[in-house]
Design an enzyme around this catalytic site. Structure first.
Site, PDB file in Angstrom:
ATOM      1  N   HIS A 135       0.796  -1.102  -0.032  1.00  0.00           N
ATOM      2  CA  HIS A 135       0.126  -0.103  -0.105  1.00  0.00           C
ATOM      3  C   HIS A 135       1.004   1.291  -0.044  1.00  0.00           C
ATOM      4  O   HIS A 135       1.853   1.183   0.477  1.00  0.00           O
ATOM      5  CB  HIS A 135      -0.950   0.081   1.149  1.00  0.00           C
ATOM      6  CG  HIS A 135      -1.931  -1.166   1.579  1.00  0.00           C
ATOM      7  ND1 HIS A 135      -1.322  -2.293   2.265  1.00  0.00           N
ATOM      8  CD2 HIS A 135      -3.195  -1.227   1.335  1.00  0.00           C
ATOM      9  CE1 HIS A 135      -2.363  -2.808   2.352  1.00  0.00           C
ATOM     10  NE2 HIS A 135      -3.356  -2.404   1.946  1.00  0.00           N
ATOM     11  N   ASP A 150       2.388   2.128   3.348  1.00  0.00           N
ATOM     12  CA  ASP A 150       3.136   0.938   4.020  1.00  0.00           C
ATOM     13  C   ASP A 150       4.674   1.501   3.554  1.00  0.00           C
ATOM     14  O   ASP A 150       5.740   1.035   4.510  1.00  0.00           O
ATOM     15  CB  ASP A 150       3.221  -0.381   3.220  1.00  0.00           C
ATOM     16  CG  ASP A 150       1.916  -1.019   3.294  1.00  0.00           C
ATOM     17  OD1 ASP A 150       1.098  -0.534   4.249  1.00  0.00           O
ATOM     18  OD2 ASP A 150       1.422  -1.709   2.420  1.00  0.00           O
TER      19      ASP A 150
HETATM   20  C1  XUL Z   1      -7.598  -6.573   4.331  1.00  0.00           C
HETATM   21  C2  XUL Z   1      -6.698  -7.123   3.204  1.00  0.00           C
HETATM   22  C3  XUL Z   1      -5.822  -6.180   2.664  1.00  0.00           C
HETATM   23  C4  XUL Z   1      -5.662  -6.128   1.272  1.00  0.00           C
HETATM   24  C5  XUL Z   1      -5.066  -5.009   0.603  1.00  0.00           C
HETATM   25  O1  XUL Z   1      -8.414  -7.688   4.852  1.00  0.00           O
HETATM   26  O2  XUL Z   1      -6.761  -8.213   2.907  1.00  0.00           O
HETATM   27  O3  XUL Z   1      -4.587  -5.842   3.259  1.00  0.00           O
HETATM   28  O4  XUL Z   1      -4.997  -7.418   0.814  1.00  0.00           O
HETATM   29  O5  XUL Z   1      -5.639  -3.619   0.782  1.00  0.00           O
END
Ligand code: XUL
Ligand code: CO
Length: 436
Positions: A99, A102
């Site tokens: 993300h 992150d």
């Molecule tokens: C949340 C989840 C996230 C996604 C990316 O449950 O799985 O980490 O993979 O936003």
């Protein structure tokens, strides 16, 4: 070096008692004509592995993920990059997922956040070139900041919608800069707590508008990969719009997004929706939309997203059966998983991935053996063979209607019972292949 006491993790075979060795994942071993590492493009999730340190509702961090730097600084962001690349190299992991936030601490001003992202992505790019490690997918975190309390695309605030769009634009830029294969939309808080305060139709239309903007922009700047929706039925919201694979596919088709989007199926999300992991994989694959996988598992005794490392070899086997039958993934296997809170050491970080990778290696080998054995596929083929001839063939070819079938049934009398479903015998075959 950050993981000074951890050696490169090697394959030592099923008899090895070394906790820091693979027992089943043998990267170059050929399975169905392809090396294991090609069947299993594993990825490290930046957020869990380099970020999550054990905080839960009842207590603070147990693990030290400072990697020798002060948390919340750019120095720490760089230390995470150093740790991540050393970690992936030692395990032979060839991809990562991220993300935006992150990678760097988010600033109050998005211009400053984006400047930090430019700086860190230059640093990451150098490491990528040096190591050959690639980006599987990127995404924007549109759920942690309080501004997203009512969702991002589904927010009642147009300013929040605009801010989300800005974050998505930058996250797509980064994904393209890294040559990422995919861009993910996990719903985050796209859903509702109560219908009493919700215009569901308008919210869904707005989510589709935001996705169309992302596709338009991504294609314009040369992103050739897939966009993904990652379905999840609940948590954090009481109800999330991308409930499961079938719901997400219906949404994508309804809003004309199905040519650019595929699905990223997460095991723990499928089970939260009341399905098996393989169910959501099958639904995606049969619609030509199985893109990527978030490899983890839940706990059947807990009702939330526990994000555990994959341990269940049956589940991994059934997953790999779906993947092999679909001809593989265009994406990969992202360990969206975290070590349990009391597993707080550096060794635990590696042992968690060893477990996950070995579980999927076993799943791959057992699924390949089930396919090669042929009895299960043969049974299913035979089960529907009545549609290959006679009246069945006419039904499938669209050559008969209700009147023809009523006439046919008149002559038939009572139909014979369909053949046995043979569930127990098929389960016995699976066990024979698993343990024989
Ligand atoms: C949340 C989840 C996230 C996604 C990316 O449950 O799985 O980490 O993979 O936003
Ligand atoms: Co996920």
């Amino acid at each position: 070096m950050i993981f000074e006491n951890i050696p490169e993790i090697k394959y030592e075979g099923a008899q090895s008692k070394n906790p820091l060795a693979f027992k089943f994942y043998d990267a170059d071993k050929m399975v169905l004509g392809k090396p294991m590492k090609e069947h299993l493009p594993f990825a490290m999730a930046w957020w869990h592995n380099l970020g999550a340190a054990g905080t839960d509702m009842f207590g603070r961090d147990t693990a030290d993920k400072s990697f020798g730097a002060v948390k919340g600084t750019m120095e720490h962001a760089k230390a995470k990059v150093d740790a991540g690349f050393e970690f992936m190299q030692k395990l032979g992991i060839r991809y990562f997922c991220f993300h935006d936030v992150d990678l760097v601490p988010e600033a109050d001003d998005i211009k400053e956040t984006n400047r930090r992202l430019d700086e860190i992505s230059d640093y990451i790019l150098v490491k990528m070139k040096k190591t050959g490690i690639k980006c599987l997918w990127g995404t924007a975190n549109l759920f942690s900041n309080p501004r997203y309390m009512n969702g991002a695309g589904s927010s009642n605030s147009a300013d929040v919608f605009a801010f989300a769009a800005a974050q998505i634009k930058k996250a797509i830029d980064l994904t393209v800069k890294f040559g990422g294969k995919g861009y993910v939309f996990w719903g985050g808080r796209e859903g509702y707590e109560t219908l009493l305060n919700t215009d569901m139709k308008f919210e869904q239309e707005n989510i589709a508008r935001l996705m169309h903007m992302a596709v338009d922009y991504g294609r314009r700047i040369g992103f050739k990969g897939d966009f993904y929706i990652e379905p999840k039925p609940k948590e954090p919201m009481k109800h999330q719009y991308d409930y499961d694979a079938a719901t997400a596919i219906g949404f994508l088709k309804n809003y004309g997004l199905d040519k650019d989007f595929k699905l990223n199926i997460e095991a723990n999300h499928a089970t939260l929706a009341g399905h098996t992991f393989e169910h959501d994989l099958r639904v995606s694959a049969m619609n030509g939309m199985l893109g990527s996988i978030d490899a983890n598992q839940g706990d059947p005794h807990l009702g939330w997203d526990t994000d555990e490392f994959p341990f269940d070899v049956y589940s991994a086997t059934f997953c790999m059966l779906e993947v092999l039958r679909a001809g593989g993934l265009t994406g990969g296997f992202n360990f969206d998983a975290k070590s349990r809170r009391p597993s707080y050491t550096q060794e635990d970080m590696f042992e968690s991935f060893i477990l996950g990778m070995d579980t999927f290696a076993l799943g791959l080998m057992k699924a390949a053996a089930i396919i090669e054995d042929g009895r299960i596929d043969g049974f299913v083929k035979e089960k529907y063979s009545g549609y290959k001839k006679g009246i069945g063939r006419k039904i499938v070819k669209g050559q008969v209607g209700l009147e023809d079938l009523a006439e046919y049934a008149d002559k038939l009398g009572a139909p014979e019972l369909p053949g046995s479903g043979k569930q127990e015998a098929l389960e016995e075959i699976v066990n024979q292949i698993m343990f024989g």
